[in-house]
Design an enzyme around this catalytic site. Structure first.
Site, PDB file in Angstrom:
ATOM      1  N   GLU A 278       0.832  -1.221   0.000  1.00  0.00           N
ATOM      2  CA  GLU A 278       0.000   0.000   0.000  1.00  0.00           C
ATOM      3  C   GLU A 278       0.854   1.254   0.000  1.00  0.00           C
ATOM      4  OE1 GLU A 278      -3.116   0.144  -0.525  1.00  0.00           O
ATOM      5  OE2 GLU A 278      -3.924  -1.823  -0.001  1.00  0.00           O
ATOM      6  N   ARG A 282       0.654   3.778  -3.231  1.00  0.00           N
ATOM      7  CA  ARG A 282       0.044   5.101  -3.002  1.00  0.00           C
ATOM      8  C   ARG A 282       1.094   6.180  -2.803  1.00  0.00           C
ATOM      9  NH1 ARG A 282      -5.746   3.970  -0.080  1.00  0.00           N
ATOM     10  NH2 ARG A 282      -5.690   1.714  -0.249  1.00  0.00           N
ATOM     11  N   ASP A 411      -4.717  -9.717  -8.402  1.00  0.00           N
ATOM     12  CA  ASP A 411      -4.943  -8.748  -9.486  1.00  0.00           C
ATOM     13  C   ASP A 411      -3.738  -8.013 -10.074  1.00  0.00           C
ATOM     14  OD1 ASP A 411      -4.761  -7.352  -7.080  1.00  0.00           O
ATOM     15  OD2 ASP A 411      -6.738  -6.427  -7.193  1.00  0.00           O
ATOM     16  N   GLU A 545     -12.296   0.267 -10.207  1.00  0.00           N
ATOM     17  CA  GLU A 545     -11.950  -0.700 -11.262  1.00  0.00           C
ATOM     18  C   GLU A 545     -12.904  -0.714 -12.458  1.00  0.00           C
ATOM     19  OE1 GLU A 545     -12.030  -1.385  -7.987  1.00  0.00           O
ATOM     20  OE2 GLU A 545      -9.868  -1.567  -7.590  1.00  0.00           O
TER      21      GLU A 545
HETATM   22  C1  DMJ Z   1      -6.397   0.407  -5.116  1.00  0.00           C
HETATM   23  O1  DMJ Z   1      -5.705   0.767  -3.980  1.00  0.00           O
HETATM   24  C2  DMJ Z   1      -5.498  -0.262  -6.082  1.00  0.00           C
HETATM   25  O2  DMJ Z   1      -6.121  -0.229  -7.310  1.00  0.00           O
HETATM   26  C3  DMJ Z   1      -5.184  -1.667  -5.742  1.00  0.00           C
HETATM   27  O3  DMJ Z   1      -4.492  -2.329  -6.766  1.00  0.00           O
HETATM   28  C4  DMJ Z   1      -6.410  -2.465  -5.414  1.00  0.00           C
HETATM   29  N1  DMJ Z   1      -7.556  -1.679  -5.440  1.00  0.00           N
HETATM   30  C5  DMJ Z   1      -7.577  -0.440  -4.739  1.00  0.00           C
HETATM   31  C6  DMJ Z   1      -8.845   0.298  -5.025  1.00  0.00           C
HETATM   32  O4  DMJ Z   1      -9.949  -0.501  -5.173  1.00  0.00           O
END
Ligand code: DMJ
Length: 652
Positions: A278, A282, A411, A545
């Site tokens: 995270e 971010r 993902d 998404e």
């Molecule tokens: C985001 O923080 C990023 O896209 C992450 O890969 C997974 N999804 C969240 C938002 O839904």
């Protein structure tokens, strides 16, 4: 500094004789004559006083050399002999020189200088003893501290700066990649919709600025700050996540305020555990984008500083990073729940883009090496049906449970394989191959069509399919569209169709709710299609998404339905999520009136609103030829490879 034995020996012999003489004279115990047996045998009648028999000569030689060996050995092998050596041999000439010019220089027998030499030897011995005693009395933690300080000193000296390397990054020529800000769309309706999205951004930002400035996120109902433990005690997630959105929407007053906060307040020296993933997507991603868009050095410096702090996470036997890391101590650990002893595919597999850019901007190749090693570990492992399980033990390098998902836990690993290839100007052949092979395995094992004709990507539990698709999985429509062009020629059209079908399914998951917002997960079993059946899957937390996929599909097809679907989402957000204090998620998208969860997620500003804005922008705004979006929608420039010359600083 060394000194050869050949140079030492004559001085040593002289010193030996000289020392013996001094001792005798001073203590009056042994007359000079008693030294004679060592040099002559006067009572042997058959021999003249100066001549000896061969055996006597031999014995004398033996005794003499034994004595010399003893003295020599004492000097070299007694504790801290180096001090003796330096005291006697390295400094004696200096001492002698001084005595010659000093008050006692008349004493050519050098009584004064001999005293001084002996005193110096004694002093050096005492000093060595004191130091040894001091070391023995130190606690182990003090000694470790000393070692660390020494190490730091050596590193600083090696850097030749004696200070913080973050303030001394190598020069990087900054060239803004094209498309950082876009032209206004010509079509008035699109212009209006785009302006509406900017207004939404302003509302979200103003609420945060007013009620939660400096906190990680905003609670728009209770109008206060919200802190998630994903970031430990790092602050300002919304500010860093929103920087590039503010920039591309040309909200420069807000961008400047955010920059000022970053300069003065963004602090990574926190004694708390953070999620490596995270914080990377971010904070590192947000800072890198802000740097590439604005050229402001502060963002490069902060990104590299944070990157350096994340490096200890890779200290595992395999080099697969820990999921959690204490930024101060550098101690990593696994996740507390669910993952057993494992790290998660979507987490350790979603560092590549940022770390490649960190190496480029810092001149430190370690970042790139760390992420390339992750691939090496993965490529050595057998993959069930060609699929990548979600869990991997960072100690043993073995898969955990054989669960596979293109949604949560898996993902962005797939996303980063494709984007690593694109970001490398299509030179990263390994990333490319891994992506298309993985997609083939996903198509064969996970992709299914419902009886109602909806294509979905299911989850795989040790060979059994769970017919559920997460909101998170909906990003795959955009990813497959983005990769379709690079697929083998016979697959391009097929992949574009798959992408369009996934977009349609995800749109259905919104359309089949009361609030026209998508649930966290929806199912294709028990007689339902694209509907959440479990209460704990009915929430919507402002995730991006589905809109992300609309944006990619619009860019590749220019089919107006994608803009229409995006506009439907805007209206639903305005109707059900907008509050006086900002925007909030809702707990049940099937309930006719929204029950707010009171969190404005930072990714709402980073991703959802950015993708909406780009959906209503021209294609040259952050064009895919020049930019690749990290998984948090932070745009990073494609690293051009000049075929004739490697230019690491070249951005475009
Ligand atoms: C985001 O923080 C990023 O896209 C992450 O890969 C997974 N999804 C969240 C938002 O839904």
């Amino acid at each position: 500094m060394g000194i050869s034995a050949a140079r030492l020996l004559p001085e040593f012999n002289l010193l030996f004789l000289f020392c013996c003489c001094r001792r005798t004279e001073k203590e009056g115990k042994m007359p000079v004559a008693t030294l004679l047996p060592f040099t002559a045998t006067p009572n042997r009648k058959s021999a003249s006083p100066t001549s000896f028999r061969l055996t006597e000569k031999f014995i004398l030689l033996l005794v003499f050399s034994a004595f010399i060996t003893l003295c020599f050995g004492a000097i070299f092998f007694l504790p801290d002999s180096s001090k003796l050596l330096s005291g006697v041999f390295f400094h004696s000439s200096a001492v002698e020189t001084n005595t010659r010019t000093g008050p006692d220089s008349s004493d050519s027998g050098s009584a004064g200088s001999e005293d001084r030499i002996l005193a110096k030897i004694r002093k050096d011995h005492e000093k060595a003893l004191l130091e040894a005693k001091d070391t023995l009395q130190k606690r182990t933690d003090e000694i470790q501290d000393d070692i660390l300080k020494d190490k730091e000193k050596v590193i600083k000296e090696a850097m030749g700066q004696g200070g913080n390397d973050i303030n001394n990054l190598p020069f990087v020529e900054y060239r803004r990649p094209p498309g950082a800000t876009g032209h206004e769309p010509l079509d008035p309706e699109t212009r209006e919709r785009r302006a509406k999205v900017k207004e939404m951004m302003k509302h979200a930002w103003d609420g945060y600025r007013r009620y939660a400035w400096g906190s990680n996120e905003l609670r728009p109902v209770s109008k206060q700050g919200h802190s998630s433990n994903l970031f430990g005690s790092i602050k300002g997630a919304t500010i860093v996540d929103a920087l590039d959105t503010l920039y591309i929407m040309e909200m420069f007053e807000e961008f400047d305020a955010a920059t000022d906060w970053v300069e003065k307040n963004l602090d990574f020296n926190v004694n708390s555990r953070v999620s490596v993933f995270e914080v990377n997507i971010r904070f590192v991603g947000g800072l890198l984008s802000a740097y590439y868009l604005s050229g402001k050095e502060v963002f490069r410096r902060k990104a590299v500083e944070l990157g350096e702090k994340l490096l200890p996470a890779f200290k595992t036997p395999t080099g697969i990073p820990w999921a959690l890391l204490n930024l101060k101590s550098g101690i990593g650990r696994k996740l507390a729940l669910g993952a057993g002893c494992s790290s998660i595919l979507a987490e350790y597999g979603t560092l590549h883009l940022e770390f490649i850019h960190l190496s480029r901007l810092s001149g430190n190749p370690e970042f790139g090496q760390k992420v390339m090693n992750i691939r090496k570990v993965l490529n050595r492992l057998d993959k069930p049906q060609g699929l990548y399980p979600n869990y991997l033990n960072p100690n043993s390098g073995q898969w955990g449970q054989h669960h596979v998902s293109v949604g949560g836990l898996g993902d962005s690993f797939y996303e980063y394989l494709l984007k690593a290839w694109l970001m490398s100007d299509k030179t990263d052949e390994e990333g490319k191959k891994m992506y298309y092979d993985a997609l083939q395995a996903i198509e064969t094992n996970l992709m299914r069509k419902s009886s109602g004709g909806l294509t979905y990507i299911a989850e795989w539990k040790g060979g059994l399919l769970e017919h559920k698709m997460g909101h998170l999985t909906c990003f795959a429509g955009g990813m497959i569209a983005l990769g379709a062009d690079g697929a083998p020629a016979d697959k391009t059209g097929h992949q574009m169709e798959q992408a369009a079908e996934i977009a349609r399914t995800c749109h259905e998951s919104y359309a089949r709710t009361a609030l026209k917002l998508g649930p966290e997960a929806f199912r294709f079993d028990g007689g339902v299609e694209a509907i959440a059946t479990r209460q704990n899957e009915k929430y919507f937390i402002l995730r991006p998404e589905v809109i992300e996929t609309y944006m990619y599909m619009w860019r590749f097809t220019h089919d107006p339905k994608y803009r229409e679907w995006g506009w439907e989402a805007v209206q639903a957000l305005e109707r059900h999520c907008k509050l006086e204090g900002g925007y909030s998620g809702v707990r049940d998208v099937y309930a006719s009136t929204p029950n707010h969860d009171d969190v404005q997620q930072s990714f709402y500003l980073a991703e959802t609103l950015k993708y909406l804005y780009l959906l209503f922008s021209d294609d040259d705004h952050l064009a895919f030829d020049h930019w690749v979006f990290n998984t948090e929608a932070h745009p990073l420039p494609v690293i051009r490879r000049d075929k004739t010359e490697a230019k690491p600083n070249q951005v475009e």
